[in-house]
Design an enzyme around this catalytic site. Structure first.
Site, short mmCIF file in Angstrom:
data_model
loop_
_atom_site.label_atom_id
_atom_site.label_comp_id
_atom_site.label_asym_id
_atom_site.label_seq_id
_atom_site.Cartn_x
_atom_site.Cartn_y
_atom_site.Cartn_z
N LYS A 1 0.85 -1.20 0.00
CA LYS A 1 0.00 0.00 0.00
C LYS A 1 0.89 1.25 0.00
O LYS A 1 1.73 1.41 0.88
CB LYS A 1 -0.91 -0.01 1.24
N LYS B 1 -10.27 12.32 8.67
CA LYS B 1 -9.81 11.78 9.95
C LYS B 1 -9.77 12.89 11.01
O LYS B 1 -9.52 14.04 10.67
CB LYS B 1 -8.38 11.25 9.80
N ASP C 1 1.32 5.95 5.85
CA ASP C 1 0.38 5.03 5.20
C ASP C 1 0.93 4.40 3.92
O ASP C 1 0.22 3.72 3.20
CB ASP C 1 -0.94 5.79 4.92
N ASP D 1 -12.26 7.08 3.62
CA ASP D 1 -11.07 6.73 4.41
C ASP D 1 -10.71 5.25 4.27
O ASP D 1 -9.64 4.82 4.69
CB ASP D 1 -11.32 7.09 5.89
N ARG E 1 -7.93 -0.41 0.51
CA ARG E 1 -8.45 -1.63 -0.13
C ARG E 1 -8.77 -1.38 -1.60
O ARG E 1 -8.71 -2.30 -2.41
CB ARG E 1 -9.68 -2.14 0.65
N1 BES Z 1 -4.60 4.25 6.84
C1 BES Z 1 -5.72 3.89 7.58
C2 BES Z 1 -5.47 2.82 8.64
C3 BES Z 1 -4.41 3.08 9.69
C4 BES Z 1 -4.81 3.32 10.97
C5 BES Z 1 -3.09 3.01 9.41
C6 BES Z 1 -3.87 3.51 11.95
C7 BES Z 1 -2.13 3.21 10.40
C8 BES Z 1 -2.54 3.44 11.66
C9 BES Z 1 -6.82 3.37 6.65
O1 BES Z 1 -6.84 3.87 5.39
C10 BES Z 1 -8.12 3.73 7.29
O2 BES Z 1 -8.36 4.89 7.45
N2 BES Z 1 -8.94 2.74 7.64
C11 BES Z 1 -10.19 2.98 8.24
C12 BES Z 1 -11.20 2.09 7.56
C13 BES Z 1 -12.60 2.34 7.97
C14 BES Z 1 -13.07 3.69 7.48
C15 BES Z 1 -13.46 1.24 7.42
C16 BES Z 1 -10.08 2.62 9.72
O3 BES Z 1 -9.45 1.62 10.03
O4 BES Z 1 -10.60 3.36 10.53
ZN ZN Z 2 -4.99 4.51 4.68
ZN ZN Z 3 -7.88 5.74 5.24
#
Ligand code: BES
Ligand code: ZN
Ligand code: ZN
Length: 476
Positions: A243, A255, A266, A325, A329
């Site tokens: 990624k 966020k 990320d 966010d 995926r």
């Molecule tokens: N990049 C984030 C996940 C992340 C969280 C990476 C903490 C490193 C540390 C990812 O893109 C994300 O935001 N995921 C969301 C998904 C949700 C909206 C379904 C999450 O995990 O909150």
């Molecule tokens: Zn992310």
């Molecule tokens: Zn994200």
């Protein structure tokens, strides 16, 4: 970076670190009876490390931990390496001889690994740079093969490259810059890198990557890595996917501030993939690898995608975006579908994918999910224990599929409120057609507080794991 060199004689007046099993084994070695008595006392006080100041040099005695579990023992010794590093810095030691007084070669390498990995610094943006004092390790161990030190040096260098990439802010490391950095790594280590521009990505119709990039002022890239040495043992490639979200604001599903401030990390999956290629190519392992990295910022702007949009992916499946966010995926799904053309023997993707994975097991390991056979998964998990980049498997049960069904498209990019790491992987599974393992490294890629030889900020998680696993494959 600290240099590692093998020596066949211990020089005088140079500080010395000895890894030993029992104090009595040290009788003939340079330390006096009084010092042995002192060491005995310290050890009775449960001090594993004893420092003797001999005026012309320091002698650091490191007792090998008594531990039957091989990976646990290795990790304890790496941690002692970290302690030795702190001692050298406190005492302004520039040159250190490391002597192995035990029959095991593996453990001296663990000690050196922990020591060298502790010496990482990211100070390019400091106007006043404090430099590491320790410059050279001179290793005295007849059981050691010269190539083992060289291999370890390259692995440590690769971990540092990975950490550097993760620590670099997006103002300097855009997706295009990431592509350029990986091109440089390819030239240096000997693997091919092809960076697809936005127009090629458009021609290929990578709808996930293009959609996430809509909100970004900078174009996306899609990076193809290839390492195919003549002596490669495998016909079908091992494929690594990473990624490469160089910054994740969340987009319109923005966020909160305390989750934003470290989202330069990320792209840690892509950094680990590129650094693993670097380590493997530089060490000339006979293994055929392919790599794919979709890279972009996830930002917000008038054109950015919004929840409710429907997009068409590289493999022509449609996805309803319900949370901008959940971008990882989407870009990974394009990369996974694209990877099918090289007919992977196995594909491993690494991604800082979900807060859910991080909440489930914290920073102590990464979450593994996948369709590869049990033997392959357990081999990777076992490598994880050996390098202390541990993995825990979560299920991909069919029942979770309900959660990624959309009312109006083939899938949606959001699951329910529970099992987020699993539903993210379930989404990506639809885009794979070969044995696949997904590693969610959200909890392990970046530390906000220091942790031993892994330090603070980018940890380099995944590099040593991939190296070990793929080295084993190259020997099979
Ligand atoms: N990049 C984030 C996940 C992340 C969280 C990476 C903490 C490193 C540390 C990812 O893109 C994300 O935001 N995921 C969301 C998904 C949700 C909206 C379904 C999450 O995990 O909150
Ligand atoms: Zn992310
Ligand atoms: Zn994200």
């Amino acid at each position: 970076m600290i240099t590692l060199k093998q020596i066949d004689e211990i020089p005088e007046n140079t500080s010395l670190c000895i890894l030993y099993n029992e104090l009595k084994d040290l009788k003939d070695i340079l330390v006096s009876d009084a010092e042995i008595e002192y060491a005995k006392k310290r050890i009775a006080d449960k001090k594993e490390i004893v420092v003797l100041n001999q005026y012309n040099r320091f002698v650091i005695l490191v007792q090998k931990p008594k531990e039957d579990d091989v990976p646990k023992k290795a990790e304890k010794i790496r941690r002692l390496g970290h302690e030795v590093f702190k001692i050298t810095e406190e005492n302004h030691i520039q040159d250190l001889v490391i002597e192995n007084n035990t029959p095991s070669t593996a453990n001296i390498l663990d000690l050196i690994e922990g020591l060298v990995l502790s010496s990482y610094q990211f100070n390019k943006y400091k106007t006043k740079k404090e430099k590491i004092k320790l410059k050279h390790l001179h290793v005295f161990d007849f059981s050691l093969d010269k190539s083992q030190l060289k291999e370890l040096q390259i692995i440590a260098e690769s971990v540092f490259i990975c950490r550097d990439l993760v620590n670099e802010p997006v103002i300097t490391l855009t997706a295009e810059e990431l592509g350029k950095e990986i091109e440089k790594m390819g030239k240096d280590a000997g693997f091919d890198v092809d960076v697809f521009s936005k127009s090629k990505i458009k021609n290929l119709k990578m709808g996930g990557l293009l959609a996430i990039n809509e909100g970004s002022p900078n174009p996306p890239v899609f990076i193809h890595l290839k390492y195919k040495p003549k002596d490669a043992k495998n016909k079908k490639p091992y494929v690594l996917v990473g990624k490469g979200v160089v910054y994740d604001t969340g987009g319109y599903s923005l966020k909160p501030a305390d989750s934003l401030d470290w989202m330069k990390c990320d792209m840690a999956g892509s950094a680990a993939v590129a650094a693993a290629f670097y380590a493997i190519a530089k060490n000339k392992l006979p293994i055929y690898l392919e790599g794919f990295i979709p890279a972009t910022e996830n930002r917000l702007d008038g054109n950015a995608i919004v929840p409710g949009d429907v997009i068409t992916m590289y493999n022509e499946k449609t996805v309803e975006i319900l949370n901008t966010d959940a971008e990882g995926r989407l870009i990974l799904a394009d990369a996974l579908a694209y990877a099918a053309q090289v007919e992977p023997e196995l594909c491993i993707d690494l991604a800082t994918l979900t807060g859910s994975a991080m909440r489930a097991i914290g920073k102590e390991g990464a979450v593994l999910l996948g369709t590869a056979d049990e033997k392959t998964k357990s081999e990777l998990i076992s490598c994880g224990y050996h390098v202390h980049e541990r993995l825990v498997e979560f299920p991909l049960w069919d029942e979770y599929d309900e959660q990624t069904k959309s009312d109006i498209a083939d899938f949606k990019n959001l699951g329910g409120p529970e099992a987020g790491a699993i539903t993210a992987a379930k989404f990506m599974q639809h885009f794979t057609s070969y044995p696949w393992i997904h590693l969610d490294i959200a909890g392990t890629a970046f530390y906000k507080t220091p942790d031993n030889y892994r330090g603070k900020n980018g940890t380099g998680f995944g590099v040593r794991l991939l190296y070990k696993f793929l080295k084993n494959k190259s020997l099979a």
